[in-house]
Design an enzyme around this catalytic site. Structure first.
Site, short mmCIF file in Angstrom:
data_model
loop_
_atom_site.label_atom_id
_atom_site.label_comp_id
_atom_site.label_asym_id
_atom_site.label_seq_id
_atom_site.Cartn_x
_atom_site.Cartn_y
_atom_site.Cartn_z
N ARG A 114 50.68 49.54 38.18
CA ARG A 114 50.65 48.44 39.13
C ARG A 114 49.22 48.27 39.66
NH1 ARG A 114 56.35 47.77 42.41
NH2 ARG A 114 57.35 46.70 40.68
N GLN A 143 49.03 42.70 36.33
CA GLN A 143 50.07 41.91 36.99
C GLN A 143 50.79 40.95 36.04
OE1 GLN A 143 48.14 40.06 40.34
NE2 GLN A 143 48.38 41.85 41.64
N ASP A 174 53.59 42.86 34.03
CA ASP A 174 54.50 43.70 34.80
C ASP A 174 55.93 43.14 34.76
OD1 ASP A 174 55.84 45.23 36.63
OD2 ASP A 174 54.34 45.03 38.22
N SER A 202 58.03 43.35 38.11
CA SER A 202 57.78 42.29 39.09
C SER A 202 58.46 40.99 38.69
CB SER A 202 56.27 42.07 39.25
OG SER A 202 55.67 43.17 39.90
N TYR A 224 54.51 52.29 44.65
CA TYR A 224 55.96 52.47 44.70
C TYR A 224 56.35 53.23 45.96
CZ TYR A 224 55.84 51.30 39.71
OH TYR A 224 55.64 50.67 38.51
#
Length: 386
Positions: free
Chosen positions: A126, A131, A134, A137, A234
């Site tokens: 992350r 991004q 991911d 997400s 996280y």
């Protein structure tokens, strides 16, 4: 090089690992793409759209066995599950998918034995440059939205305040556990529907995000919450005393809630219990719990994975694979995540996959390579021992 897109074979999985849009982009990178017939039906992507985008539509999975690269949504089935998808992969093939590598040693062992190079997309670091790759997400964002829609569908009353000639309808009260991607989307969606929204999270940094979306943040223990986030972003597993205090503080909000949405997950671990059966008994008759952690055991003690049950007058919704309940959008986003990663690993000159093994994104996601388990989090597992 040949990229294969097989049909997903896990029960209830409606997503597909490519869209007509990403097929065009993959072909633009220099790859040939073959997709199994019917792979996109569940996501409303018919074979004709893939063919129009330039893909070859294969009658069955056998035509994919010579592929250099395999793109999937969920981990392949193994012999232990009755159908062995890994047996059809050629030696040296490269697999990209949600592998569930931390909790499914059987599939890791099978890929190791086949000498398949595998990348677990759920382990994508992350960091800013990752991004667009991911999957957690992109899929959790949709799951958070769907949780509110499911909650509204199961709830026996309206969400917004309504002023009518017959009287006023009070707004629904929504309590969201966890302010990660799914939780924040749930806050935003519930607020758009007119609910009064509260949210709680062990990470105090999320308070500002919740409030920016119109929600109100519930603080449990400010001191303990300062140490509640890993370097990777996280949530850490909290000590038992934190959950004792959370039960007391959040329990008061839960008594007043019409809908509770739980989203707490810890990678590679059983989901923590956030709502006990005793707390369910204190909730209002007709209220609803949407448990987005059902697939990993559930955040509520009354959750039955894959089922909607009524306990003590409260409806507890335990849908699994919630992103697949919005298959068109979730497939489109998942396939873009995969494309962005493949694009990063593609040599633009000779138009082949050339993997930089020193790249942090590669090191963070590569699970098996050259007949060995190489991911540091898995190197000591039984799967690695062969």
């Amino acid at each position: 090089m040949k990229i294969a897109i097989p049909k997903e074979r896990r029960a209830g999985e409606l997503r597909v690992a490519a869209s007509p849009e990403t097929v065009k982009k993959l072909i633009g990178l220099g790859y040939s793409v073959v997709i199994e017939a019917g792979a996109g039906e569940g996501s409303s992507f018919p074979d004709a759209q893939f063919a129009e985008a330039g893909a070859t539509v294969a009658a069955d999975a056998a035509a994919l066995s010579d592929a250099d690269i395999i793109l999937k949504v969920r981990r392949p089935l193994t012999a232990e599950e009755g159908t062995d998808e890994t047996a059809s992969y050629k030696e040296g093939a490269v697999l990209f998918c949600q592998l569930d590598a931390l909790t499914q040693p059987g599939v890791v062992k099978a890929l190791e034995a086949r000498k398949v190079t595998s990348f677990a997309m759920e382990l994508m670091p992350r960091i800013t440059r990752a991004q667009s790759m991911d999957i957690l997400s992109s899929q959790n964002n949709l799951a958070g939205y769907r949780a509110v829609i499911d909650g509204a569908a199961e709830f026996g009353r309206a969400f917004p305040m309504m002023m009518t000639a017959a009287g006023t309808v009070a707004p629904a009260r929504v309590l969201v556990f966890g302010a990660g991607v799914a939780g924040l989307q749930a806050v935003a969606t519930a607020k758009r529907l007119g609910a009064v929204v509260h949210a709680t999270d062990v990470r105090p940094a999320t308070k500002e995000q919740v409030e920016s979306l119109g929600g109100k943040f519930v603080v449990v223990d400010e001191a303990m919450e300062k140490e509640a986030e890993t370097a990777g972003g996280y949530a850490k597993e909290m000590p038992p005393e934190y959950f004792v205090k959370q039960k007391q503080v959040v329990g008061e909000f839960l008594k007043k809630a019409d809908i509770a949405i739980t989203t707490a997950l810890i990678p590679g671990r059983k989901a923590p219990t956030l709502i006990t059966e005793e707390q369910v008994k204190t909730m209002k008759p007709g209220s609803v719990i949407i448990d987005l952690a059902a697939e990993q055991g559930g955040n509520c003690e009354c959750t039955v994975p894959g089922e909607v049950v009524i306990r003590h007058g409260v409806k507890v919704v335990g849908h699994t694979n919630v992103a697949s309940r919005l298959p068109g959008d979730s497939s489109a986003l998942f396939s873009r995540n995969l494309f962005n990663f493949v694009q990063l690993l593609t040599d633009k000159g000779d138009k082949t996959l050339k993997i930089n093994w020193d790249d942090d994104l590669v090191k963070g996601t590569c699970v098996t390579r050259d007949g060995a388990v190489v991911h540091p989090a898995l190197a000591a597992t039984p799967a690695a021992a062969g």
